[in-house]
Design a protein around this motif. Structure first.
Motif, PDB file in Angstrom:
ATOM      1  N   GLY A 217     -28.447 -10.643 -10.197  1.00  0.00           N
ATOM      2  CA  GLY A 217     -27.476 -10.087 -11.106  1.00  0.00           C
ATOM      3  C   GLY A 217     -26.851  -8.947 -11.096  1.00  0.00           C
ATOM      4  N   GLN A 218     -27.244  -8.158  -9.914  1.00  0.00           N
ATOM      5  CA  GLN A 218     -26.762  -6.777  -9.697  1.00  0.00           C
ATOM      6  C   GLN A 218     -25.517  -6.985  -8.738  1.00  0.00           C
ATOM      7  OE1 GLN A 218     -29.697  -4.283  -7.510  1.00  0.00           O
ATOM      8  NE2 GLN A 218     -28.640  -2.409  -7.872  1.00  0.00           N
ATOM      9  N   GLU A 219     -24.610  -5.944  -9.040  1.00  0.00           N
ATOM     10  CA  GLU A 219     -23.464  -5.643  -8.294  1.00  0.00           C
ATOM     11  C   GLU A 219     -23.356  -4.264  -7.667  1.00  0.00           C
ATOM     12  OE1 GLU A 219     -20.212  -7.073 -11.081  1.00  0.00           O
ATOM     13  OE2 GLU A 219     -20.194  -5.158 -11.543  1.00  0.00           O
ATOM     14  N   TYR A 220     -22.379  -4.299  -6.565  1.00  0.00           N
ATOM     15  CA  TYR A 220     -22.311  -3.248  -6.039  1.00  0.00           C
ATOM     16  C   TYR A 220     -20.634  -2.884  -5.656  1.00  0.00           C
ATOM     17  CZ  TYR A 220     -22.353   0.514  -2.211  1.00  0.00           C
ATOM     18  OH  TYR A 220     -22.180   1.410  -1.195  1.00  0.00           O
ATOM     19  N   THR A 221     -20.218  -1.655  -5.792  1.00  0.00           N
ATOM     20  CA  THR A 221     -18.810  -1.577  -5.632  1.00  0.00           C
ATOM     21  C   THR A 221     -18.821  -0.462  -4.234  1.00  0.00           C
ATOM     22  OG1 THR A 221     -17.940  -2.011  -7.732  1.00  0.00           O
ATOM     23  CG2 THR A 221     -16.644  -0.627  -6.332  1.00  0.00           C
ATOM     24  N   GLY A 222     -18.103  -0.785  -3.341  1.00  0.00           N
ATOM     25  CA  GLY A 222     -17.911  -0.100  -2.221  1.00  0.00           C
ATOM     26  C   GLY A 222     -16.526  -0.170  -1.665  1.00  0.00           C
ATOM     27  N   GLY A 223     -15.983   0.518  -0.560  1.00  0.00           N
ATOM     28  CA  GLY A 223     -14.957   0.899  -0.037  1.00  0.00           C
ATOM     29  C   GLY A 223     -15.016   1.122   1.485  1.00  0.00           C
ATOM     30  N   THR A 224     -13.645   0.878   2.045  1.00  0.00           N
ATOM     31  CA  THR A 224     -13.546   1.103   3.308  1.00  0.00           C
ATOM     32  C   THR A 224     -12.172   1.850   3.605  1.00  0.00           C
ATOM     33  OG1 THR A 224     -14.478  -0.899   3.924  1.00  0.00           O
ATOM     34  CG2 THR A 224     -13.582   0.230   5.892  1.00  0.00           C
ATOM     35  N   THR A 225     -12.081   3.012   4.530  1.00  0.00           N
ATOM     36  CA  THR A 225     -10.930   3.598   4.576  1.00  0.00           C
ATOM     37  C   THR A 225     -10.559   3.956   5.823  1.00  0.00           C
ATOM     38  OG1 THR A 225     -12.011   5.444   3.106  1.00  0.00           O
ATOM     39  CG2 THR A 225     -10.391   6.217   4.550  1.00  0.00           C
ATOM     40  N   TRP A 226      -9.078   3.906   5.877  1.00  0.00           N
ATOM     41  CA  TRP A 226      -8.154   3.580   7.067  1.00  0.00           C
ATOM     42  C   TRP A 226      -7.222   4.761   7.096  1.00  0.00           C
ATOM     43  CZ3 TRP A 226     -10.150  -0.887   4.854  1.00  0.00           C
ATOM     44  CH2 TRP A 226     -10.381  -1.538   5.686  1.00  0.00           C
ATOM     45  N   SER A 227      -7.069   5.210   8.599  1.00  0.00           N
ATOM     46  CA  SER A 227      -6.250   6.288   8.549  1.00  0.00           C
ATOM     47  C   SER A 227      -4.490   6.099   8.786  1.00  0.00           C
ATOM     48  CB  SER A 227      -6.319   7.177   9.925  1.00  0.00           C
ATOM     49  OG  SER A 227      -7.732   7.701   9.938  1.00  0.00           O
ATOM     50  N   GLY A 228      -3.961   6.794   8.231  1.00  0.00           N
ATOM     51  CA  GLY A 228      -2.393   6.385   8.270  1.00  0.00           C
ATOM     52  C   GLY A 228      -1.786   5.845   7.112  1.00  0.00           C
ATOM     53  N   THR A 229      -0.607   5.466   6.832  1.00  0.00           N
ATOM     54  CA  THR A 229      -0.046   4.872   5.808  1.00  0.00           C
ATOM     55  C   THR A 229       0.832   3.574   6.447  1.00  0.00           C
ATOM     56  OG1 THR A 229       1.935   6.182   5.945  1.00  0.00           O
ATOM     57  CG2 THR A 229       0.189   7.082   4.698  1.00  0.00           C
ATOM     58  N   PHE A 230       1.239   2.844   5.355  1.00  0.00           N
ATOM     59  CA  PHE A 230       2.205   1.724   5.589  1.00  0.00           C
ATOM     60  C   PHE A 230       3.584   2.185   5.552  1.00  0.00           C
ATOM     61  CE2 PHE A 230      -1.329  -0.714   3.492  1.00  0.00           C
ATOM     62  CZ  PHE A 230      -1.582  -1.615   4.704  1.00  0.00           C
ATOM     63  N   THR A 231       4.370   1.491   6.190  1.00  0.00           N
ATOM     64  CA  THR A 231       5.729   2.025   5.967  1.00  0.00           C
ATOM     65  C   THR A 231       6.381   1.691   4.670  1.00  0.00           C
ATOM     66  OG1 THR A 231       6.596  -0.421   6.943  1.00  0.00           O
ATOM     67  CG2 THR A 231       6.409   1.437   8.489  1.00  0.00           C
ATOM     68  N   SER A 232       7.354   2.756   4.457  1.00  0.00           N
ATOM     69  CA  SER A 232       7.787   2.218   2.842  1.00  0.00           C
ATOM     70  C   SER A 232       8.208   0.845   2.491  1.00  0.00           C
ATOM     71  CB  SER A 232       8.800   3.247   2.618  1.00  0.00           C
ATOM     72  OG  SER A 232      10.107   3.121   3.524  1.00  0.00           O
ATOM     73  N   ASP A 233       8.767   0.199   3.587  1.00  0.00           N
ATOM     74  CA  ASP A 233       9.561  -1.314   3.315  1.00  0.00           C
ATOM     75  C   ASP A 233       8.366  -2.346   3.541  1.00  0.00           C
ATOM     76  OD1 ASP A 233       9.250  -0.751   6.174  1.00  0.00           O
ATOM     77  OD2 ASP A 233      11.307  -1.844   6.225  1.00  0.00           O
ATOM     78  N   ALA A 234       7.128  -2.088   3.589  1.00  0.00           N
ATOM     79  CA  ALA A 234       6.085  -3.037   3.924  1.00  0.00           C
ATOM     80  C   ALA A 234       5.825  -3.831   2.719  1.00  0.00           C
ATOM     81  CB  ALA A 234       4.673  -2.318   4.240  1.00  0.00           C
ATOM     82  N   ASP A 235       5.830  -5.266   3.114  1.00  0.00           N
ATOM     83  CA  ASP A 235       5.715  -6.008   1.942  1.00  0.00           C
ATOM     84  C   ASP A 235       4.547  -6.345   1.212  1.00  0.00           C
ATOM     85  OD1 ASP A 235       5.606  -9.503   1.684  1.00  0.00           O
ATOM     86  OD2 ASP A 235       7.182  -8.188   0.405  1.00  0.00           O
ATOM     87  N   HIS A 236       3.591  -6.545   2.495  1.00  0.00           N
ATOM     88  CA  HIS A 236       1.998  -6.926   2.077  1.00  0.00           C
ATOM     89  C   HIS A 236       1.207  -6.349   3.157  1.00  0.00           C
ATOM     90  CE1 HIS A 236       3.049 -10.074   4.865  1.00  0.00           C
ATOM     91  NE2 HIS A 236       1.790 -10.347   5.157  1.00  0.00           N
ATOM     92  N   ALA A 237      -0.090  -6.307   2.838  1.00  0.00           N
ATOM     93  CA  ALA A 237      -1.307  -5.875   3.745  1.00  0.00           C
ATOM     94  C   ALA A 237      -2.220  -7.331   3.824  1.00  0.00           C
ATOM     95  CB  ALA A 237      -1.850  -4.769   3.430  1.00  0.00           C
ATOM     96  N   THR A 238      -2.650  -7.302   4.823  1.00  0.00           N
ATOM     97  CA  THR A 238      -3.942  -8.325   4.899  1.00  0.00           C
ATOM     98  C   THR A 238      -5.204  -7.804   5.368  1.00  0.00           C
ATOM     99  OG1 THR A 238      -2.392 -10.077   5.743  1.00  0.00           O
ATOM    100  CG2 THR A 238      -4.717 -10.538   6.140  1.00  0.00           C
TER     101      THR A 238
END
Length: 257
Positions: A217-238
């Motif tokens: 019943g317990q949940e955990y919220t985490g995250g992962t970090t990437w360097s840089g950014t997407f181009t302004s016209d990027a449509d989506h990420a995977t």
């Protein structure tokens, strides 16, 4: 008469000083015994008291050497074994449970700490147990942002993507619905973030690993970090994650517009 009163007072002060000196050199169990009042024993070392049936059990089952000092008072706690709520008290080496449904002396039992530790570490297996059959590998789950992936009692969801000036964070959540404790592991080396041209971004900490023990019943919220950014016209990420405990692999489509 006045001289006699002075003598009595002096003797009283000497006795008090002697008693305090003896008290300060006594071992912990003996000092605690001096504070026995109203069927309760207070332990100066931890500032906790043990009373009634718990005190009697403590005294008759090894005392300080076997059970240790109390580190909590009495409180109500729901058992992970049967879902019932009991009055418990924590000691350094044990947890006492009051079971009023049992006749004395079985109305005080020790919590099954070994069972909890064993399940958390080994699950249903353990040293000497037969290894489980190798499960059939699960195909990757293809989902959209916010869609949960439920497998083997675990639910994994990518809940958002944060675009910051110099980095991108993928935030995910995992919940345990398996009925028992699970050690969830997700290594950074098993994660990728692809732009709309399927080119990977550089991960912030390639050697990082998230390891968390989740009770049912317990949940955990985490995250992962990437360097840089997407181009302004990027449509989506995977977002791609492999080798997750119980989940296997996921591919998450994340719209950027």
């Amino acid at each position: 008469m006045k001289r006699l009163l002075h003598v009595i007072a002096a003797v009283g002060l000497l006795f008090t000083g002697y008693a305090l000196g003896v008290y300060s050199t006594m071992p912990g169990e003996a000092r605690a015994g001096l504070l026995l009042q109203n069927n309760c024993q207070t332990f100066p070392e931890t500032k906790q008291a043990v009373c009634g049936r718990f005190l009697k059990y403590w005294q008759e089952h090894g005392g300080l050497a076997q059970q240790g000092f109390p580190i909590s008072g009495e409180f109500q706690e729901k058992s992970d074994l049967n879902g019932q709520t009991y009055t418990v008290q924590y000691f350094e080496r044990a947890v006492f449970e009051h079971h009023p449904e049992n006749q004395p002396p079985n109305d005080v039992l020790l919590s099954q700490l070994g069972t909890f530790r064993y399940r958390a570490k080994y699950g249903s297996g353990g040293p000497g147990a037969q290894p489980p059959a190798t499960p059939t590998p699960l195909p990757p789950a293809f989902v959209d942002l916010g869609d949960p992936v439920s497998r083997n009692g675990l639910v994994f969801t990518v809940i958002r993507l944060d675009r910051l000036p110099k980095r991108i964070d993928v935030i995910w959540r995992v919940k345990n619905e398996s009925g028992g404790p699970v050690n969830f592991v997700l290594a950074n080396k098993d994660q990728r973030l692809l732009n709309d041209a399927d080119q990977p971004l550089e991960i912030g900490n390639p050697t990082g690993v998230t390891t968390v023990t989740l009770q049912n019943g317990q949940e955990y919220t985490g995250g992962t970090t990437w360097s840089g950014t997407f181009t302004s016209d990027a449509d989506h990420a995977t977002y791609v994650a492999d080798n997750m405990t119980g989940i296997g692999s996921v591919r998450v489509h994340i719209p950027l517009k």
